[in-house]
Design a protein around this motif. Structure first.
Motif: not given
Length: 187
Positions: A3-11, A48-64
């Motif tokens: 049996q062949q695995n028909s699941r295509v790995p996600p991008p 354009a391909r609707n592949w997963p996109r993740v944005h990382i934002r740095h939020v500092s603990r230093a108030p200044d």
């Protein structure tokens, strides 16, 4: 008959690290002046391909800090801002996986491959790529879609932004990630 695995790995998921307005305000020599353009091209390609996109934002603990909550510097650069259907994770250390829920988010979606871009090469990019590899993700870092700044090395010698960047990429290559050019992913 087997049996062949028909699941295509996600991008691969595109991880965009710390592309916030405050990073533009740093008045220090940097490398890869076209990095934002390359990141935007990769982001458009993933969208354009609707592949997963993740944005990382740095939020500092230093108030200044320019990256403190409520500061304009903590906002995403408008041309790289996430859309409502794109994941956003906040961090307050260099590694995007620490205390963020990113690893679980990726596992729940069956995502095992990451493409990492952003700033700074030897800081959050390198820390995140190392953790990604150690957590078992197939990791690529796009060298020309990352950048950093000139700084002194541990011995107090000045190093150009290109030297700092190149050493970060050397630290990652083969050990933690495959370091690639943006053209390899856009072709």
């Amino acid at each position: 008959m087997p049996q062949q695995n028909s699941r295509v790995p996600p991008p691969s998921a595109l991880l965009i690290i710390d592309m916030q307005q405050g990073i533009r305000d740093l008045d220090r020599p940097r490398n890869n002046p076209q990095a934002e353009t390359r990141i935007a091209a990769l982001l458009a390609h993933w969208r354009a391909r609707n592949w997963p996109r993740v944005h990382i934002r740095h939020v500092s603990r230093a108030p200044d800090s320019v990256f403190a909550p409520g500061q304009a510097g903590a906002l995403f650069q408008p041309e790289l801002a996430p859309r409502p259907d794109e994941a956003v994770f906040e961090k307050n250390v260099t590694d995007a996986f620490t205390h963020s829920g990113l690893e679980r988010w990726l596992h729940v979606r069956g995502i095992g491959q990451l493409v990492i871009v952003g700033v700074a090469s030897e800081n959050s990019v390198e820390a995140t790529a190392r953790s990604a590899s150690n957590l078992g993700f197939i990791t690529r870092v796009v060298a020309d879609a990352c950048y950093t700044f000139a700084k002194l090395d541990y011995g107090g010698r000045p190093r150009s932004a290109e030297e700092v960047h190149d050493m970060a990429m050397a630290n990652l290559q083969a050990e933690y990630a495959e370091v690639v050019a943006s053209t390899a992913l856009l072709d």
